[in-house]
Every structure is written in structure tokens, then in C-alpha cells.
Design a protein around this motif. Structure first.
Motif, PDB file in Angstrom:
ATOM      1  N   PRO A  69      59.922  46.549  29.279  1.00  0.00           N
ATOM      2  CA  PRO A  69      59.395  45.190  29.473  1.00  0.00           C
ATOM      3  C   PRO A  69      59.670  44.642  30.884  1.00  0.00           C
ATOM      4  N   GLU A  70      60.775  45.087  31.506  1.00  0.00           N
ATOM      5  CA  GLU A  70      61.081  44.598  32.845  1.00  0.00           C
ATOM      6  C   GLU A  70      59.999  45.011  33.836  1.00  0.00           C
ATOM      7  N   LEU A  71      59.496  46.240  33.692  1.00  0.00           N
ATOM      8  CA  LEU A  71      58.448  46.708  34.586  1.00  0.00           C
ATOM      9  C   LEU A  71      57.148  45.957  34.333  1.00  0.00           C
ATOM     10  N   LEU A  72      56.863  45.688  33.051  1.00  0.00           N
ATOM     11  CA  LEU A  72      55.664  44.930  32.703  1.00  0.00           C
ATOM     12  C   LEU A  72      55.711  43.551  33.333  1.00  0.00           C
ATOM     13  N   GLN A  73      56.859  42.878  33.244  1.00  0.00           N
ATOM     14  CA  GLN A  73      57.009  41.541  33.819  1.00  0.00           C
ATOM     15  C   GLN A  73      56.841  41.578  35.338  1.00  0.00           C
ATOM     16  N   GLU A  74      57.368  42.619  35.979  1.00  0.00           N
ATOM     17  CA  GLU A  74      57.250  42.746  37.428  1.00  0.00           C
ATOM     18  C   GLU A  74      55.795  42.903  37.852  1.00  0.00           C
ATOM     19  N   VAL A  75      55.012  43.704  37.095  1.00  0.00           N
ATOM     20  CA  VAL A  75      53.601  43.902  37.405  1.00  0.00           C
ATOM     21  C   VAL A  75      52.842  42.590  37.274  1.00  0.00           C
ATOM     22  N   LEU A  76      53.121  41.834  36.201  1.00  0.00           N
ATOM     23  CA  LEU A  76      52.458  40.544  36.010  1.00  0.00           C
ATOM     24  C   LEU A  76      52.766  39.594  37.171  1.00  0.00           C
ATOM     25  N   GLU A  77      54.010  39.603  37.648  1.00  0.00           N
ATOM     26  CA  GLU A  77      54.396  38.727  38.755  1.00  0.00           C
ATOM     27  C   GLU A  77      53.714  39.153  40.053  1.00  0.00           C
ATOM     28  N   ILE A  78      53.584  40.471  40.265  1.00  0.00           N
ATOM     29  CA  ILE A  78      52.916  40.958  41.469  1.00  0.00           C
ATOM     30  C   ILE A  78      51.454  40.535  41.460  1.00  0.00           C
ATOM     31  N   GLU A  79      50.794  40.717  40.295  1.00  0.00           N
ATOM     32  CA  GLU A  79      49.389  40.324  40.194  1.00  0.00           C
ATOM     33  C   GLU A  79      49.216  38.827  40.423  1.00  0.00           C
ATOM     34  N   ALA A  80      50.122  38.028  39.864  1.00  0.00           N
ATOM     35  CA  ALA A  80      50.028  36.580  40.039  1.00  0.00           C
ATOM     36  C   ALA A  80      50.193  36.203  41.505  1.00  0.00           C
ATOM     37  N   ALA A  81      51.122  36.885  42.212  1.00  0.00           N
ATOM     38  CA  ALA A  81      51.359  36.579  43.628  1.00  0.00           C
ATOM     39  C   ALA A  81      50.141  36.929  44.469  1.00  0.00           C
ATOM     40  N   VAL A  82      49.528  38.083  44.164  1.00  0.00           N
ATOM     41  CA  VAL A  82      48.361  38.498  44.936  1.00  0.00           C
ATOM     42  C   VAL A  82      47.199  37.534  44.712  1.00  0.00           C
ATOM     43  N   VAL A  83      47.007  37.128  43.442  1.00  0.00           N
ATOM     44  CA  VAL A  83      45.932  36.182  43.125  1.00  0.00           C
ATOM     45  C   VAL A  83      46.156  34.856  43.853  1.00  0.00           C
ATOM     46  N   LYS A  84      47.412  34.397  43.862  1.00  0.00           N
ATOM     47  CA  LYS A  84      47.728  33.130  44.517  1.00  0.00           C
ATOM     48  C   LYS A  84      47.488  33.226  46.019  1.00  0.00           C
ATOM     49  N   LEU A  85      47.895  34.345  46.624  1.00  0.00           N
ATOM     50  CA  LEU A  85      47.710  34.539  48.052  1.00  0.00           C
ATOM     51  C   LEU A  85      46.236  34.612  48.404  1.00  0.00           C
ATOM     52  N   THR A  86      45.468  35.331  47.577  1.00  0.00           N
ATOM     53  CA  THR A  86      44.033  35.450  47.825  1.00  0.00           C
ATOM     54  C   THR A  86      43.355  34.092  47.738  1.00  0.00           C
ATOM     55  N   ALA A  87      43.772  33.288  46.777  1.00  0.00           N
ATOM     56  CA  ALA A  87      43.192  31.952  46.614  1.00  0.00           C
ATOM     57  C   ALA A  87      43.493  31.083  47.824  1.00  0.00           C
ATOM     58  N   ALA A  88      44.696  31.251  48.393  1.00  0.00           N
ATOM     59  CA  ALA A  88      45.075  30.434  49.542  1.00  0.00           C
ATOM     60  C   ALA A  88      44.257  30.792  50.777  1.00  0.00           C
ATOM     61  N   VAL A  89      43.923  32.082  50.911  1.00  0.00           N
ATOM     62  CA  VAL A  89      43.199  32.523  52.099  1.00  0.00           C
ATOM     63  C   VAL A  89      41.697  32.456  51.899  1.00  0.00           C
ATOM     64  N   SER A  90      41.215  32.823  50.697  1.00  0.00           N
ATOM     65  CA  SER A  90      39.777  32.837  50.406  1.00  0.00           C
ATOM     66  C   SER A  90      39.549  32.357  48.994  1.00  0.00           C
ATOM     67  N   PRO A  91      39.425  31.055  48.769  1.00  0.00           N
ATOM     68  CA  PRO A  91      39.342  30.479  47.424  1.00  0.00           C
ATOM     69  C   PRO A  91      38.166  31.018  46.627  1.00  0.00           C
ATOM     70  N   HIS A  92      37.081  31.392  47.269  1.00  0.00           N
ATOM     71  CA  HIS A  92      35.897  31.815  46.532  1.00  0.00           C
ATOM     72  C   HIS A  92      36.056  33.206  45.927  1.00  0.00           C
ATOM     73  N   ALA A  93      37.146  33.907  46.270  1.00  0.00           N
ATOM     74  CA  ALA A  93      37.304  35.263  45.757  1.00  0.00           C
ATOM     75  C   ALA A  93      37.874  35.281  44.352  1.00  0.00           C
ATOM     76  N   ILE A  94      38.205  34.115  43.755  1.00  0.00           N
ATOM     77  CA  ILE A  94      38.857  34.054  42.456  1.00  0.00           C
ATOM     78  C   ILE A  94      37.921  33.469  41.419  1.00  0.00           C
ATOM     79  N   ASP A  95      37.884  34.091  40.226  1.00  0.00           N
ATOM     80  CA  ASP A  95      37.174  33.522  39.081  1.00  0.00           C
ATOM     81  C   ASP A  95      38.153  32.599  38.376  1.00  0.00           C
ATOM     82  N   PHE A  96      38.108  31.296  38.700  1.00  0.00           N
ATOM     83  CA  PHE A  96      39.118  30.364  38.208  1.00  0.00           C
ATOM     84  C   PHE A  96      39.031  30.166  36.698  1.00  0.00           C
TER      85      PHE A  96
END
Length: 264
Positions: free
Chosen positions: A36-63
Motif C-alpha cells: 500500500p505504501e507504493l500505491l500511495q506514493e504513485v497516487l501522490e506523484i500523479e497528483a503532483a504532476v497533474v497540479k504542476l501541469t495545471a499551473a503551467v497549462s490549465p487547458h491540458a487537464i480534464d477538470f
């Protein structure tokens, strides 16, 4: 398995970015099912990438899709099938990461450069002040040497008196401009609450006239002091007096005394 070491290896970031081979993807997927620790880490990485992408290019996210995932309460519905490379979407993420990293690097280097320039400017100004002080000191020293080397100057050695026989001083008297230059290198620093006081003396009858106190004696480096003297001095003396000076010399504290020799 060392979970911490595995996370720090960076393989999970590559998994999220779709940069692993199919075999490596499968291996990571199997481990996510076990730990489960690895699963949680993957979810956090994906969330960070999505957040970063939204900050740089908001249109790249399906909100709408992203909002639905945030509102989900059952984490078991998350689909973690082995990921295949999605070059279109992850290329955008990678570009965003590179852009953000480049901006941070540029800002950091700009701040470092500004700090270095400020330090260099401060050091330059400090050096200029030192050079100016050195020039001023050199000019003052030259003027002093010219004054005491004048052919009409009267040199008066002041010898130590009584218990203070080891002390000494010297007066250079220029009668033309009523100035004496006192070299007091042979005197110790004045104790706290005390000052050195300089006296002009006539000998018959013995009459002392104060030429003032040397209040900055302890902090002066060269121990040479310029003092006005319009008196018809026959001798000079130096006593140690209470701060502020005395109206008449304390003879028990007479450190040095010298008689003016007017003979050529």
C-alpha cells in the motif's frame, strides 16, 4: 523489501511518466498490489504532476474527470492496470516539469548573481574607503613630519619622574604658530576614570597652565597629539588626573617633566 529505497530509486516517477518497458510496468504493477505504501506514493506523484501541469497549462487537464476522482470515496475503484506509454499526455507533463525546473533554476541563479554583485560592490566600496583612509593618514603623517623637522622647532624631552621613571614623552614646540606636537608613546593607557593632562610651566615662580586633557589617548594609534600653546613655556609636564581634568596638577601623579632649552 526496502520500501524507502525503492521509492527513492525514482522508478515510480518513470512508471507514472510511462517511461518503463512493458516488463518493468508489470513488475511495478505487481508490487503496487502488494505494498500500500507504493500505491500511495504513485497516487501522490500523479497528483503532483497533474497540479504542476495545471499551473503551467490549465487547458491540458480534464477538470470534470479530475473532480470526479477527488470526490470518490472508495480507493479500490482506482484502476492500476499496467500502464502503457501515452506519449501525447506525458510529453506535456514532461515539458511542464522541464519548464518549471528551468524557471526555478533561472530564478535561483539570478538571486545568486544579485547576491554576488552586491557582495562585490560592498567589498569595492570598503576597499575604496581603506584607500582613502590610507591616503589621508599618509598626508597627515607627511604634514606632521614636515612640522617636527622644521629648522626652528624646539624639541623638549620629558623624562619619567619618581616612581614613573620608565615613562617618557617628547614635545616639539613651534613658537612661530604657537603649536606643540606631543609624542606620548612612552606613556601607558590611562586607567578607567582617568585622563592624561598636559601642562605648560614657568619656573620662577612655579606656575602651571593647563594645555588640556588627552581624552582619546587610549584609542589613538600613533600617540602623537597637536596642542595649542601660546604661553611662554619654560617646561612641560604630564600628570594623570580624574576624567575632566584638574585646575592644578596632582604632583603625586606627575609622570613626565622636561625643561625647555632655548640655547642653540
Amino acid at each position: 523489501m526496502d520500501i524507502k529505497a525503492y521509492i527513492e530509486s525514482g522508478i515510480l516517477e518513470l512508471y507514472v511518466a510511462g517511461q518503463l518497458s512493458e516488463k518493468e510496468n508489470q513488475e511495478v504493477y505487481d508490487l503496487l498490489q502488494q505494498y500500500p505504501e507504493l500505491l500511495q506514493e504513485v497516487l501522490e506523484i500523479e497528483a503532483a504532476v497533474v497540479k504542476l501541469t495545471a499551473a503551467v497549462s490549465p487547458h491540458a487537464i480534464d477538470f470534470d474527470s479530475f473532480k470526479g476522482k477527488l470526490n470518490a470515496t472508495d480507493t479500490k475503484v482506482v484502476d492500476l492496470k499496467p500502464k502503457k506509454p501515452n506519449w501525447i499526455s506525458y510529453t506535456g507533463w514532461a515539458a511542464s516539469i522541464l519548464l518549471a525546473g528551468g524557471l526555478l533554476w533561472t530564478l535561483n541563479n539570478k538571486n545568486q548573481l544579485e547576491d554576488q554583485l552586491q557582495t562585490a560592490e560592498t567589498e569595492k566600496r570598503y576597499l575604496e574607503i581603506q584607500i582613502e583612509d590610507a591616503r589621508t593618514d599618509l598626508a597627515a603623517t607627511k604634514n606632521l613630519l614636515d612640522a617636527i623637522r622644521d629648522k626652528d622647532i624646539i624639541a623638549v624631552p620629558l623624562g619619567g619622574q619618581g616612581d614613573y621613571a620608565s615613562n617618557y614623552a617628547k614635545v616639539y614646540w613651534n613658537k612661530a604658530d604657537n603649536t606643540i606636537y606631543l609624542d606620548a608613546e612612552g606613556l601607558p593607557n590611562a586607567p578607567e576614570g582617568k585622563v592624561w593632562q598636559v601642562w605648560s610651566l614657568t619656573l620662577n615662580p612655579l606656575t602651571p597652565t593647563s594645555l588640556g586633557t588627552i581624552d582619546n589617548f587610549n584609542t589613538d594609534d600613533n600617540k602623537i597629539f597637536t596642542i595649542a600653546n601660546a604661553n611662554e613655556s619654560q617646561a612641560f609636564g604630564i600628570t594623570l588626573e580624574p576624567a575632566g581634568g584638574s585646575e592644578s596638577p596632582t604632583m603625586e601623579q606627575l609622570y613626565t617633566l622636561g625643561v625647555v632649552n632655548t640655547q642653540p
